[in-house]
Design a protein around this motif. Structure first.
Motif, PDB file in Angstrom:
ATOM      1  N   HIS A  23       0.850  -1.197   0.000  1.00  0.00           N
ATOM      2  CA  HIS A  23       0.000   0.000   0.000  1.00  0.00           C
ATOM      3  C   HIS A  23       0.884   1.245   0.000  1.00  0.00           C
ATOM      4  CE1 HIS A  23      -3.561  -2.417   0.734  1.00  0.00           C
ATOM      5  NE2 HIS A  23      -2.921  -3.019   1.720  1.00  0.00           N
ATOM      6  N   PRO A  24       0.516   2.273  -0.735  1.00  0.00           N
ATOM      7  CA  PRO A  24       1.343   3.476  -0.830  1.00  0.00           C
ATOM      8  C   PRO A  24       1.668   4.128   0.501  1.00  0.00           C
ATOM      9  CG  PRO A  24      -0.343   3.496  -2.542  1.00  0.00           C
ATOM     10  CD  PRO A  24      -0.672   2.344  -1.643  1.00  0.00           C
ATOM     11  N   ASP A  25       0.718   4.117   1.445  1.00  0.00           N
ATOM     12  CA  ASP A  25       0.962   4.816   2.705  1.00  0.00           C
ATOM     13  C   ASP A  25       1.988   4.110   3.585  1.00  0.00           C
ATOM     14  OD1 ASP A  25      -0.626   2.660   3.321  1.00  0.00           O
ATOM     15  OD2 ASP A  25      -2.106   3.782   4.483  1.00  0.00           O
ATOM     16  N   GLU A  26       2.361   2.890   3.243  1.00  0.00           N
ATOM     17  CA  GLU A  26       3.339   2.161   4.047  1.00  0.00           C
ATOM     18  C   GLU A  26       4.766   2.671   3.830  1.00  0.00           C
ATOM     19  OE1 GLU A  26       0.959  -2.145   4.117  1.00  0.00           O
ATOM     20  OE2 GLU A  26       2.493  -1.751   2.589  1.00  0.00           O
ATOM     21  N   PHE A  27       5.032   3.297   2.704  1.00  0.00           N
ATOM     22  CA  PHE A  27       6.395   3.735   2.383  1.00  0.00           C
ATOM     23  C   PHE A  27       6.899   4.770   3.374  1.00  0.00           C
ATOM     24  CE2 PHE A  27       5.305   1.574  -1.413  1.00  0.00           C
ATOM     25  CZ  PHE A  27       6.461   1.328  -2.123  1.00  0.00           C
ATOM     26  N   ALA A  28       6.158   5.850   3.545  1.00  0.00           N
ATOM     27  CA  ALA A  28       6.590   6.906   4.450  1.00  0.00           C
ATOM     28  C   ALA A  28       6.646   6.417   5.890  1.00  0.00           C
ATOM     29  CB  ALA A  28       5.659   8.116   4.337  1.00  0.00           C
ATOM     30  N   ALA A  29       5.686   5.582   6.277  1.00  0.00           N
ATOM     31  CA  ALA A  29       5.670   5.060   7.645  1.00  0.00           C
ATOM     32  C   ALA A  29       6.911   4.208   7.910  1.00  0.00           C
ATOM     33  CB  ALA A  29       4.406   4.237   7.878  1.00  0.00           C
ATOM     34  N   ALA A  30       7.289   3.380   6.942  1.00  0.00           N
ATOM     35  CA  ALA A  30       8.470   2.531   7.107  1.00  0.00           C
ATOM     36  C   ALA A  30       9.741   3.368   7.126  1.00  0.00           C
ATOM     37  CB  ALA A  30       8.529   1.505   5.982  1.00  0.00           C
ATOM     38  N   ILE A  60       4.883   2.920  -7.370  1.00  0.00           N
ATOM     39  CA  ILE A  60       5.943   3.708  -8.003  1.00  0.00           C
ATOM     40  C   ILE A  60       5.881   5.148  -7.502  1.00  0.00           C
ATOM     41  CG2 ILE A  60       6.770   4.656 -10.191  1.00  0.00           C
ATOM     42  CD1 ILE A  60       5.798   2.055 -11.525  1.00  0.00           C
ATOM     43  N   ALA A  61       4.686   5.714  -7.455  1.00  0.00           N
ATOM     44  CA  ALA A  61       4.508   7.085  -6.982  1.00  0.00           C
ATOM     45  C   ALA A  61       4.904   7.215  -5.513  1.00  0.00           C
ATOM     46  CB  ALA A  61       3.064   7.521  -7.185  1.00  0.00           C
ATOM     47  N   ALA A  62       4.567   6.210  -4.714  1.00  0.00           N
ATOM     48  CA  ALA A  62       4.900   6.252  -3.288  1.00  0.00           C
ATOM     49  C   ALA A  62       6.401   6.169  -3.077  1.00  0.00           C
ATOM     50  CB  ALA A  62       4.197   5.113  -2.554  1.00  0.00           C
ATOM     51  N   ALA A  63       7.075   5.353  -3.874  1.00  0.00           N
ATOM     52  CA  ALA A  63       8.528   5.252  -3.768  1.00  0.00           C
ATOM     53  C   ALA A  63       9.170   6.592  -4.096  1.00  0.00           C
ATOM     54  CB  ALA A  63       9.044   4.162  -4.704  1.00  0.00           C
ATOM     55  N   LYS A  64       8.653   7.251  -5.111  1.00  0.00           N
ATOM     56  CA  LYS A  64       9.203   8.544  -5.514  1.00  0.00           C
ATOM     57  C   LYS A  64       8.969   9.601  -4.447  1.00  0.00           C
ATOM     58  CE  LYS A  64       9.097  11.942  -9.247  1.00  0.00           C
ATOM     59  NZ  LYS A  64       8.548  12.283 -10.582  1.00  0.00           N
ATOM     60  N   SER A  65       7.770   9.670  -3.920  1.00  0.00           N
ATOM     61  CA  SER A  65       7.442  10.720  -2.952  1.00  0.00           C
ATOM     62  C   SER A  65       8.109  10.493  -1.605  1.00  0.00           C
ATOM     63  CB  SER A  65       5.927  10.820  -2.771  1.00  0.00           C
ATOM     64  OG  SER A  65       5.398   9.616  -2.228  1.00  0.00           O
ATOM     65  N   SER A  66       8.305   9.228  -1.223  1.00  0.00           N
ATOM     66  CA  SER A  66       8.902   8.925   0.080  1.00  0.00           C
ATOM     67  C   SER A  66      10.421   8.967   0.050  1.00  0.00           C
ATOM     68  CB  SER A  66       8.450   7.543   0.560  1.00  0.00           C
ATOM     69  OG  SER A  66       9.037   6.523  -0.238  1.00  0.00           O
ATOM     70  N   GLY A  67      11.005   8.769  -1.140  1.00  0.00           N
ATOM     71  CA  GLY A  67      12.460   8.694  -1.236  1.00  0.00           C
ATOM     72  C   GLY A  67      13.031   7.380  -0.755  1.00  0.00           C
ATOM     73  N   LEU A  68      12.173   6.389  -0.528  1.00  0.00           N
ATOM     74  CA  LEU A  68      12.633   5.090  -0.044  1.00  0.00           C
ATOM     75  C   LEU A  68      13.036   4.216  -1.233  1.00  0.00           C
ATOM     76  CD1 LEU A  68      12.851   3.408   2.623  1.00  0.00           C
ATOM     77  CD2 LEU A  68      10.641   2.400   2.011  1.00  0.00           C
ATOM     78  N   PRO A  69      14.306   3.831  -1.354  1.00  0.00           N
ATOM     79  CA  PRO A  69      14.728   2.969  -2.454  1.00  0.00           C
ATOM     80  C   PRO A  69      13.938   1.664  -2.442  1.00  0.00           C
ATOM     81  CG  PRO A  69      16.636   3.893  -1.343  1.00  0.00           C
ATOM     82  CD  PRO A  69      15.443   4.221  -0.499  1.00  0.00           C
ATOM     83  N   LEU A  70      13.448   1.268  -3.614  1.00  0.00           N
ATOM     84  CA  LEU A  70      12.544   0.121  -3.694  1.00  0.00           C
ATOM     85  C   LEU A  70      13.128  -0.998  -4.547  1.00  0.00           C
ATOM     86  CD1 LEU A  70       9.730  -1.145  -3.153  1.00  0.00           C
ATOM     87  CD2 LEU A  70       8.944   0.015  -5.243  1.00  0.00           C
ATOM     88  N   LEU A  71      12.990  -2.214  -4.043  1.00  0.00           N
ATOM     89  CA  LEU A  71      13.300  -3.436  -4.784  1.00  0.00           C
ATOM     90  C   LEU A  71      11.962  -4.116  -5.064  1.00  0.00           C
ATOM     91  CD1 LEU A  71      15.592  -5.389  -5.776  1.00  0.00           C
ATOM     92  CD2 LEU A  71      15.381  -6.526  -3.550  1.00  0.00           C
ATOM     93  N   PRO A  72      11.387  -3.895  -6.237  1.00  0.00           N
ATOM     94  CA  PRO A  72      10.042  -4.405  -6.505  1.00  0.00           C
ATOM     95  C   PRO A  72      10.047  -5.840  -7.020  1.00  0.00           C
ATOM     96  CG  PRO A  72      10.744  -3.047  -8.327  1.00  0.00           C
ATOM     97  CD  PRO A  72      11.867  -3.024  -7.324  1.00  0.00           C
ATOM     98  N   GLY A  73       8.964  -6.537  -6.745  1.00  0.00           N
ATOM     99  CA  GLY A  73       8.826  -7.922  -7.179  1.00  0.00           C
ATOM    100  C   GLY A  73       8.256  -8.033  -8.580  1.00  0.00           C
ATOM    101  N   VAL A  74       8.770  -9.004  -9.335  1.00  0.00           N
ATOM    102  CA  VAL A  74       8.274  -9.332 -10.676  1.00  0.00           C
ATOM    103  C   VAL A  74       8.263 -10.850 -10.807  1.00  0.00           C
ATOM    104  CG1 VAL A  74       9.105  -7.205 -11.763  1.00  0.00           C
ATOM    105  CG2 VAL A  74      10.598  -9.211 -11.659  1.00  0.00           C
ATOM    106  N   MET A  75       7.486 -11.348 -11.769  1.00  0.00           N
ATOM    107  CA  MET A  75       7.408 -12.795 -11.956  1.00  0.00           C
ATOM    108  C   MET A  75       7.591 -13.210 -13.411  1.00  0.00           C
ATOM    109  SD  MET A  75       4.439 -15.430 -10.686  1.00  0.00           S
ATOM    110  CE  MET A  75       4.666 -17.216 -10.786  1.00  0.00           C
ATOM    111  N   THR A  76       7.257 -12.332 -14.355  1.00  0.00           N
ATOM    112  CA  THR A  76       7.302 -12.693 -15.768  1.00  0.00           C
ATOM    113  C   THR A  76       8.186 -11.722 -16.545  1.00  0.00           C
ATOM    114  OG1 THR A  76       5.446 -11.265 -16.413  1.00  0.00           O
ATOM    115  CG2 THR A  76       4.908 -13.486 -15.576  1.00  0.00           C
ATOM    116  N   PRO A  77       8.627 -12.104 -17.746  1.00  0.00           N
ATOM    117  CA  PRO A  77       9.414 -11.181 -18.573  1.00  0.00           C
ATOM    118  C   PRO A  77       8.682  -9.869 -18.838  1.00  0.00           C
ATOM    119  CG  PRO A  77       9.651 -13.401 -19.408  1.00  0.00           C
ATOM    120  CD  PRO A  77       8.597 -13.463 -18.336  1.00  0.00           C
ATOM    121  N   SER A  78       7.373  -9.933 -19.050  1.00  0.00           N
ATOM    122  CA  SER A  78       6.622  -8.699 -19.294  1.00  0.00           C
ATOM    123  C   SER A  78       6.657  -7.791 -18.067  1.00  0.00           C
ATOM    124  CB  SER A  78       5.171  -9.026 -19.657  1.00  0.00           C
ATOM    125  OG  SER A  78       5.099  -9.644 -20.926  1.00  0.00           O
ATOM    126  N   GLU A  79       6.561  -8.371 -16.877  1.00  0.00           N
ATOM    127  CA  GLU A  79       6.629  -7.563 -15.663  1.00  0.00           C
ATOM    128  C   GLU A  79       8.020  -6.963 -15.489  1.00  0.00           C
ATOM    129  OE1 GLU A  79       5.292 -10.024 -12.453  1.00  0.00           O
ATOM    130  OE2 GLU A  79       3.228 -10.082 -13.171  1.00  0.00           O
TER     131      GLU A  79
END
Length: 215
Positions: A78-85, A103-122
């Protein structure tokens, strides 16, 4: 271009420990001794998930009381978890997937993100958003080592932290992949050891994990 802003920071974190423990804290009293036991065994990067109500409190306690620990937050959904963390002391975040809102939450919070993906398209979608370091999740159901080797050619600029279904017995196989910097795993923090307060066992598991290295 979110992850590109933090490329060196995220990659440095991934390369600090060959294994990032995926931690779920059921008892807040376990947070500090667990983190100390992991760091004593050479595992400094800790992913504390938000799967329990103690997640943020555990992050704060570890960040404040365990020297040498690099504390991150996992299961960001959830987006609101970024700033809290971030405010709790997390220095990086991990998510099981990626959405425009995250993506927007990562940008606004400044918290470096390692996002999960599962497929080549993702993977390609995440790359278009600026991410070059990704979590393959769930790694084993997604195809494991075979998947990582298959996409290393067409998506050669991506570095992975595969997580999900990996054990001490299979971690070395993943770390041997040229596009893998580290792996995530929950085997370093078995529930029985936590409940028993067996921190020596945790340190022993961490010591064995710290001796694994990416190629």
């Amino acid at each position: 271009m979110i992850n590109a802003l933090y490329k060196d920071e995220v990659l440095d974190i991934m390369r600090t420990s060959p294994v990032i423990p995926v931690i779920a804290i059921d008892d807040i009293a376990h947070a500090v001794p667990l983190a100390k036991a992991l760091v004593a065994g050479g595992i400094r990067v800790l992913e504390v998930t938000l799967r329990t109500v103690h997640g943020l409190a555990a992050i704060r306690a570890m960040a404040e009381q365990v020297p040498g620990a690099i504390v991150g937050v996992g299961t960001l959904t959830h987006p609101d978890e970024f700033a809290a963390a971030r405010d709790a002391g997390a220095v990086f975040g991990v998510s099981p997937g990626l959405t425009p809102a995250l993506i927007a939450a990562a940008k606004s919070s400044g918290l470096p993100l390692l996002p999960g993906v599962m497929t080549p398209s993702e993977v390609m979608t995440a790359r278009e958003a600026g991410f070059r370091q990704l979590k393959l999740f769930p790694a084993v159901p997604a195809g494991g080592v075979g998947m990582l080797n298959a996409i290393a050619g067409p998506l050669a600029d991506i570095t992975f932290c595969p997580t999900g279904g990996i054990s001490i017995d299979t971690a070395a196989q993943f770390l041997a992949c040229k596009n893998v910097a580290c792996v995530g795993g929950s085997w370093l923090t078995p529930k029985a050891a936590l409940q028993a307060g067996d921190w020596a066992q945790i340190t022993a598991l961490a010591t064995a994990a710290s001796q694994l290295r990416a190629k």
